[in-house]
Design a protein around this motif. Sequence first.
Motif, PDB file in Angstrom:
ATOM      1  N   LYS A   1    -125.049 -41.005 -43.948  1.00  0.00           N
ATOM      2  CA  LYS A   1    -124.797 -42.025 -43.626  1.00  0.00           C
ATOM      3  C   LYS A   1    -123.175 -42.754 -44.223  1.00  0.00           C
ATOM      4  CE  LYS A   1    -129.904 -42.711 -43.256  1.00  0.00           C
ATOM      5  NZ  LYS A   1    -130.669 -43.537 -44.151  1.00  0.00           N
ATOM      6  N   VAL A   2    -122.786 -44.008 -43.869  1.00  0.00           N
ATOM      7  CA  VAL A   2    -121.466 -44.014 -44.167  1.00  0.00           C
ATOM      8  C   VAL A   2    -121.848 -45.466 -45.552  1.00  0.00           C
ATOM      9  CG1 VAL A   2    -119.611 -45.748 -43.866  1.00  0.00           C
ATOM     10  CG2 VAL A   2    -120.810 -44.122 -42.196  1.00  0.00           C
ATOM     11  N   LEU A   3    -121.254 -45.389 -47.156  1.00  0.00           N
ATOM     12  CA  LEU A   3    -121.550 -46.434 -48.097  1.00  0.00           C
ATOM     13  C   LEU A   3    -119.986 -46.636 -48.267  1.00  0.00           C
ATOM     14  CD1 LEU A   3    -121.203 -44.182 -50.848  1.00  0.00           C
ATOM     15  CD2 LEU A   3    -122.899 -42.997 -49.543  1.00  0.00           C
ATOM     16  N   VAL A   4    -119.918 -47.128 -49.600  1.00  0.00           N
ATOM     17  CA  VAL A   4    -118.606 -47.464 -49.644  1.00  0.00           C
ATOM     18  C   VAL A   4    -119.346 -47.372 -51.032  1.00  0.00           C
ATOM     19  CG1 VAL A   4    -117.605 -49.521 -50.412  1.00  0.00           C
ATOM     20  CG2 VAL A   4    -118.331 -50.502 -48.776  1.00  0.00           C
ATOM     21  N   PRO A   5    -118.123 -45.853 -51.818  1.00  0.00           N
ATOM     22  CA  PRO A   5    -118.075 -45.789 -52.980  1.00  0.00           C
ATOM     23  C   PRO A   5    -117.670 -46.653 -54.241  1.00  0.00           C
ATOM     24  CG  PRO A   5    -116.109 -45.283 -51.823  1.00  0.00           C
ATOM     25  CD  PRO A   5    -116.802 -45.703 -50.824  1.00  0.00           C
ATOM     26  N   TRP A   6    -117.074 -47.702 -54.330  1.00  0.00           N
ATOM     27  CA  TRP A   6    -116.446 -48.879 -54.620  1.00  0.00           C
ATOM     28  C   TRP A   6    -117.518 -49.817 -55.751  1.00  0.00           C
ATOM     29  CZ3 TRP A   6    -112.693 -45.210 -56.351  1.00  0.00           C
ATOM     30  CH2 TRP A   6    -112.553 -44.767 -54.542  1.00  0.00           C
ATOM     31  N   GLU A   7    -117.082 -49.762 -56.731  1.00  0.00           N
ATOM     32  CA  GLU A   7    -117.482 -51.034 -57.689  1.00  0.00           C
ATOM     33  C   GLU A   7    -117.370 -51.884 -56.746  1.00  0.00           C
ATOM     34  OE1 GLU A   7    -117.956 -53.010 -61.964  1.00  0.00           O
ATOM     35  OE2 GLU A   7    -117.960 -50.638 -61.789  1.00  0.00           O
ATOM     36  N   GLU A   8    -116.115 -52.350 -56.289  1.00  0.00           N
ATOM     37  CA  GLU A   8    -115.450 -53.535 -56.256  1.00  0.00           C
ATOM     38  C   GLU A   8    -114.210 -52.967 -55.494  1.00  0.00           C
ATOM     39  OE1 GLU A   8    -114.434 -57.206 -58.818  1.00  0.00           O
ATOM     40  OE2 GLU A   8    -112.541 -56.120 -59.090  1.00  0.00           O
ATOM     41  N   ILE A   9    -113.952 -53.690 -54.451  1.00  0.00           N
ATOM     42  CA  ILE A   9    -112.464 -53.422 -53.478  1.00  0.00           C
ATOM     43  C   ILE A   9    -112.143 -55.312 -53.186  1.00  0.00           C
ATOM     44  CG2 ILE A   9    -111.548 -53.250 -51.586  1.00  0.00           C
ATOM     45  CD1 ILE A   9    -114.183 -52.617 -50.240  1.00  0.00           C
ATOM     46  N   GLN A  10    -110.684 -54.843 -54.299  1.00  0.00           N
ATOM     47  CA  GLN A  10    -110.046 -55.944 -54.260  1.00  0.00           C
ATOM     48  C   GLN A  10    -108.406 -56.410 -53.514  1.00  0.00           C
ATOM     49  OE1 GLN A  10    -108.355 -56.666 -58.494  1.00  0.00           O
ATOM     50  NE2 GLN A  10    -110.330 -56.107 -58.779  1.00  0.00           N
ATOM     51  N   ILE A  11    -108.544 -56.834 -52.868  1.00  0.00           N
ATOM     52  CA  ILE A  11    -107.199 -56.514 -51.786  1.00  0.00           C
ATOM     53  C   ILE A  11    -106.184 -57.836 -52.175  1.00  0.00           C
ATOM     54  CG2 ILE A  11    -106.605 -57.572 -49.447  1.00  0.00           C
ATOM     55  CD1 ILE A  11    -108.957 -56.685 -48.316  1.00  0.00           C
ATOM     56  N   ARG A  12    -104.848 -57.342 -52.325  1.00  0.00           N
ATOM     57  CA  ARG A  12    -103.690 -58.684 -53.329  1.00  0.00           C
ATOM     58  C   ARG A  12    -102.646 -58.219 -52.512  1.00  0.00           C
ATOM     59  NH1 ARG A  12    -104.124 -55.244 -58.740  1.00  0.00           N
ATOM     60  NH2 ARG A  12    -106.195 -55.610 -59.634  1.00  0.00           N
ATOM     61  N   VAL A  13    -102.368 -59.513 -51.627  1.00  0.00           N
ATOM     62  CA  VAL A  13    -101.121 -59.698 -50.898  1.00  0.00           C
ATOM     63  C   VAL A  13     -99.977 -60.597 -51.815  1.00  0.00           C
ATOM     64  CG1 VAL A  13    -100.033 -60.731 -48.817  1.00  0.00           C
ATOM     65  CG2 VAL A  13    -102.490 -59.436 -48.834  1.00  0.00           C
ATOM     66  N   THR A  14     -99.017 -60.839 -52.154  1.00  0.00           N
ATOM     67  CA  THR A  14     -98.221 -61.300 -52.601  1.00  0.00           C
ATOM     68  C   THR A  14     -96.724 -61.826 -52.154  1.00  0.00           C
ATOM     69  OG1 THR A  14     -99.016 -60.788 -54.922  1.00  0.00           O
ATOM     70  CG2 THR A  14     -96.592 -62.367 -55.512  1.00  0.00           C
ATOM     71  N   LEU A  15     -96.528 -62.960 -52.071  1.00  0.00           N
ATOM     72  CA  LEU A  15     -95.382 -63.005 -51.308  1.00  0.00           C
ATOM     73  C   LEU A  15     -94.311 -63.960 -51.840  1.00  0.00           C
ATOM     74  CD1 LEU A  15     -96.741 -64.443 -47.412  1.00  0.00           C
ATOM     75  CD2 LEU A  15     -95.866 -62.246 -48.701  1.00  0.00           C
ATOM     76  N   GLY A  16     -92.612 -63.948 -51.847  1.00  0.00           N
ATOM     77  CA  GLY A  16     -92.194 -64.434 -53.297  1.00  0.00           C
ATOM     78  C   GLY A  16     -91.082 -65.265 -51.958  1.00  0.00           C
ATOM     79  N   GLY A  17     -90.694 -65.835 -52.736  1.00  0.00           N
ATOM     80  CA  GLY A  17     -89.665 -66.992 -52.765  1.00  0.00           C
ATOM     81  C   GLY A  17     -89.868 -68.936 -51.818  1.00  0.00           C
ATOM     82  N   THR A  18     -91.337 -68.610 -52.043  1.00  0.00           N
ATOM     83  CA  THR A  18     -91.456 -70.325 -52.204  1.00  0.00           C
ATOM     84  C   THR A  18     -92.208 -71.281 -52.934  1.00  0.00           C
ATOM     85  OG1 THR A  18     -94.127 -69.424 -51.841  1.00  0.00           O
ATOM     86  CG2 THR A  18     -92.684 -69.245 -50.091  1.00  0.00           C
TER      87      THR A  18
END
Length: 154
Positions: free
Chosen positions: A103-120
């Motif tokens: 069976k498939v599972l998410v082994p992480w307590e939390e998943i963070q997705i971070r994207v930073t764009l500069g210059g604005t």
Amino acid sequence: MPKAIVEVSRRGEYFDKALELARRADAGEPLPAVDYHLGFANAAQLFGDLTPARLALLERLKSSGPLSIKALAAQLGRNYSNVHADTTKLLELGLVEKNAAGKVLVPWEEIQIRVTLGGTAAAKRRRPLKCGGMTRLRKCAAAVAWSRLEYRLM
């Protein structure tokens, strides 16, 4: 339990972090808890691999616990082969795992997705723009003047 941090990272950033950890270990300093880091060269690559369908799959697995791919496809109302392909990609990325029962599972307590764009002008904000849930994530990603997008799957 560690978390997974998915982010756009500058070239050499992980090497710099590894050198710092090695320096601390050599000095006998305590090392921090280890999180899983998955870096992408740019936002287009990140969102090319983490499509809305794959994010929905992660959310479902996180909320329901381990599932077979067939059960996951049924819960998502999607075609088995498409869910299988998405699961295979997420396995390659290290964001999901298979247990002994297959069976498939998410082994992480939390998943963070971070994207930073500069210059604005938006990059001068003191607090990052936070987006939770698929609907708000799409709205945030569609915004032109955003400087940082942070999505957390808990």
